[in-house]
Design a protein around this motif. Structure first.
Motif: not given
Length: 213
Positions: A38-41, A84-100
């Motif tokens: 699964l390529a989030l892009r 920046w000590g974290s993950v790309p916005a792409l991954l963070k946004g996916f986790l926010d939306r998917a892991l409801e």
């Protein structure tokens, strides 16, 4: 046959992470797994949780399919850079939306969280330009901790193993080839210790109907 979901969290399909995801998937297949990469892009999903945790937001078909892949998986691998000590916005946004909340986790009456994706294992692979002593010592391994403890284990996945690839900046072709071989071996090894198992199966929400125009 175990099912393995490999999540490529890099925005660039020419990146080292993209190549690592492909090689992990190849190793998992060689180990006997049924693999989905699964390529989030490539997802057509609004990655902005626009109403926070308290509002409804349309569920796009690609998000429904991504959740179905999570439900089906016995093992999940996340391949991501550290930025920046974290993950790309792409991954963070996916986790926010998917892991409801209410789907990937919930809170019991006593206030304690309960992960609803239990019965699955995970591997986190991060690439970094920082040396190991900086990443772990001075930065506290923040991205790895975020993914392993605050996200995947919180949602019930166990065990969650982590692999750090670096320093990428200034690396040679031989070093990159060795990392690719290493991650392919990990995919094979993780699959062989991931039998099909009884796991919790969260319900899958249907995609929102397309608006009538």
């Amino acid at each position: 046959m175990p099912r393995v979901l490999v999540i490529d969290a890099h925005p660039d399909d020419r990146s080292l992470c993209a190549a690592l995801a492909e090689r992990y998937a190849a190793g998992a297949r060689a180990g006997g797994a049924e693999v989905e990469l699964l390529a989030l892009r490539d997802l057509e999903v609004d990655l902005n949780l626009r109403r926070g945790l308290h509002g409804d937001q349309p569920t796009e078909p690609d998000l429904v399919r991504a959740r179905a892949a999570l439900v089906a998986a016995d093992h999940v691998a996340v391949i991501t850079p550290v930025w920046w000590g974290s993950v790309p916005a792409l991954l963070k946004g996916f986790l926010d939306r998917a892991l409801e909340r209410g789907w990937a986790y919930r809170y019991r009456d006593n206030g304690m969280p309960e992960g609803l994706l239990a019965g699955r294992s995970a591997r986190v692979v991060v690439t970094t330009d920082s040396p190991g002593w900086w990443l772990r010592g001075l930065m506290g391994d923040s991205a790895v901790r975020q993914l392993t403890r605050s996200t995947l284990r919180f949602c019930g996945l166990r065990p969650v193993r982590a692999t750090r690839i670096g320093q990428v900046h200034g690396s040679t072709a031989d070093q990159r080839a060795a990392w690719l071989d290493q991650v392919e071996d990990l995919g094979r090894a993780d699959t062989r210790r991931t039998p099909r198992r009884g796991k919790l199966m969260p319900p899958l929400p249907a995609a929102e109907p397309e608006p009538v125009t």
